[in-house]
Write a protein that holds these residues in place. Structure first.
Motif, PDB file in Angstrom:
ATOM      1  N   GLN A 307       0.826  -1.208   0.000  1.00 22.16           N
ATOM      2  CA  GLN A 307       0.000   0.000   0.000  1.00 22.16           C
ATOM      3  C   GLN A 307       0.859   1.257   0.000  1.00 22.16           C
ATOM      4  N   ASP A 308       1.928   1.260   0.791  1.00 22.70           N
ATOM      5  CA  ASP A 308       2.825   2.426   0.814  1.00 22.70           C
ATOM      6  C   ASP A 308       3.445   2.658  -0.565  1.00 22.70           C
ATOM      7  N   LEU A 309       3.825   1.572  -1.227  1.00 28.08           N
ATOM      8  CA  LEU A 309       4.414   1.700  -2.557  1.00 28.08           C
ATOM      9  C   LEU A 309       3.372   2.206  -3.547  1.00 28.08           C
ATOM     10  N   LEU A 310       2.166   1.679  -3.471  1.00 31.13           N
ATOM     11  CA  LEU A 310       1.100   2.126  -4.373  1.00 31.13           C
ATOM     12  C   LEU A 310       0.791   3.605  -4.149  1.00 31.13           C
ATOM     13  N   ASP A 311       0.720   4.029  -2.912  1.00 28.77           N
ATOM     14  CA  ASP A 311       0.462   5.447  -2.609  1.00 28.77           C
ATOM     15  C   ASP A 311       1.547   6.330  -3.202  1.00 28.77           C
ATOM     16  N   PHE A 312       2.791   5.887  -3.109  1.00 25.62           N
ATOM     17  CA  PHE A 312       3.915   6.650  -3.665  1.00 25.62           C
ATOM     18  C   PHE A 312       3.821   6.723  -5.175  1.00 25.62           C
ATOM     19  N   LEU A 313       3.456   5.627  -5.798  1.00 26.58           N
ATOM     20  CA  LEU A 313       3.348   5.591  -7.267  1.00 26.58           C
ATOM     21  C   LEU A 313       2.233   6.503  -7.772  1.00 26.58           C
ATOM     22  N   LYS A 314       1.182   6.658  -6.990  1.00 23.79           N
ATOM     23  CA  LYS A 314       0.036   7.445  -7.419  1.00 23.79           C
ATOM     24  C   LYS A 314       0.197   8.950  -7.196  1.00 23.79           C
ATOM     25  N   LYS A 315       1.208   9.340  -6.465  1.00 23.28           N
ATOM     26  CA  LYS A 315       1.426  10.770  -6.185  1.00 23.28           C
ATOM     27  C   LYS A 315       1.796  11.527  -7.466  1.00 23.28           C
TER      28      LYS A 315
END
Length: 315
Positions: A307-315
């Motif tokens: 989830q942390d990686l996905l949040d970073f990718l979506k920024k």
């Protein structure tokens, strides 16, 4: 390992690397990477090294590349790859030279070649606007890639339980890990590599040596199997690559948004000399520390990490 043996091994490695580099001495790393070709599920480098790769998810999705740790292969990223592919990302991971299903060249088992191999994969597959994610040794690979190839094809980077800036204790890195620790790894690798890998996987890598730890035999078996699939000489040389390579100049060249994730109970790559130090040296890096997390947090904490990686990718 006795100092004379260690010196001989280091000298042999240096000669081999110089010999491999001489064939392309008049070309830049980018020019060499541009000569790579695709043969099925392999990228073939200019020097003929075959790099097995996976390319999952929609081909028109945002691209994420994954660089794995020692002595593993791209299978170690499968939880993240299937998760992100299901969220519309194109995810690409290769087995490092000497690891997994890739070639086992005698020479070139060093960070410069690792970085250039990553460049070969990115170039041969014509990947653009990449988010380059590296775990442990793979974090060093990503750092050296940016140091040697820049960020023209990279829009973000993520260093996970990663070895930069410098693991080895030196005069100007006094808080690093003593050389004797890595000499012990080399000695154990030569004496009984299979037992060494079993001990690492069942102990400090996942924190299974901590009181009350919930042990997963499946993770242990997978780690051991991946390690034993790698070449003996390649993994032996790689100990020097991940421990003694200085990435401090590479980190200065990071000019893209960067995520750094590290566990504060990492017994393999201690947080203070790695994750915290890297985040401090990379401009505007985002550091996330997982309380109680071990080195292998991509598995032990995969729901949070994904989830942390996905949040970073979506920024």
């Amino acid at each position: 390992m006795k100092s004379t043996t260690r010196t001989l091994a280091t000298s042999m490695l240096a000669i081999a690397v110089q010999a491999g580099a001489s064939a392309h001495a008049d070309q830049s790393p980018a020019q060499i990477a541009a000569q790579a070709s695709v043969d099925g599920n392999y990228v073939v480098t200019a020097e003929g090294v075959r790099l097995y790769y996976k390319d999952w998810g929609p081909k028109n999705g945002p691209v994420v590349t994954f660089s794995h740790g020692w002595p593993l292969n791209s299978d170690s990223w499968e939880s993240q790859m299937i998760f992100l592919a299901d969220h519309g990302f194109r995810v690409v991971a290769h087995d490092r030279r000497g690891h997994g299903r890739s070639s086992q060249p005698w020479d070139g088992n060093d960070m410069d070649h690792y970085a250039d191999d990553l460049a070969a994969v990115i170039t041969a597959l014509d990947l653009k606007d990449v988010t380059a994610v590296g775990f442990s040794t793979g974090g060093g690979e990503v750092a050296r890639y940016i140091g040697r190839h820049g960020t023209d094809n990279v829009k973000k980077a993520a260093l996970i339980s990663a070895v930069p800036p410098l693991m080895l204790k030196t005069a100007d890195n006094p808080d690093g890990v003593p050389l004797e620790v890595f000499d012990g790894l080399r000695k154990s690798s030569l004496e009984n590599r299979a037992q060494l890998y079993l001990d690492i996987a069942s102990g400090p890598f996942y924190g299974f040596n901590r009181p009350g730890a919930k042990i997963s035999q499946g993770l242990i078996n997978s780690w051991w199997a991946q390690g034993m699939q790698a070449g003996h000489k390649n993994t032996y040389d790689s100990i020097a690559a991940f421990s003694a390579t200085d990435f401090r100049e590479d980190l200065k060249k990071f000019d893209v948004p960067t995520l750094v994730i590290h566990g504060d109970d990492d017994q393999i790559v201690p947080l203070d000399i790695s994750g915290k130090a890297s985040a401090a040296q990379i401009k505007d890096a985002q550091l996330i520390v997982y309380p109680g997390a071990p080195h292998g947090l991509t598995d032990t904490h995969k729901e949070r990490f994904n989830q942390d990686l996905l949040d970073f990718l979506k920024k």
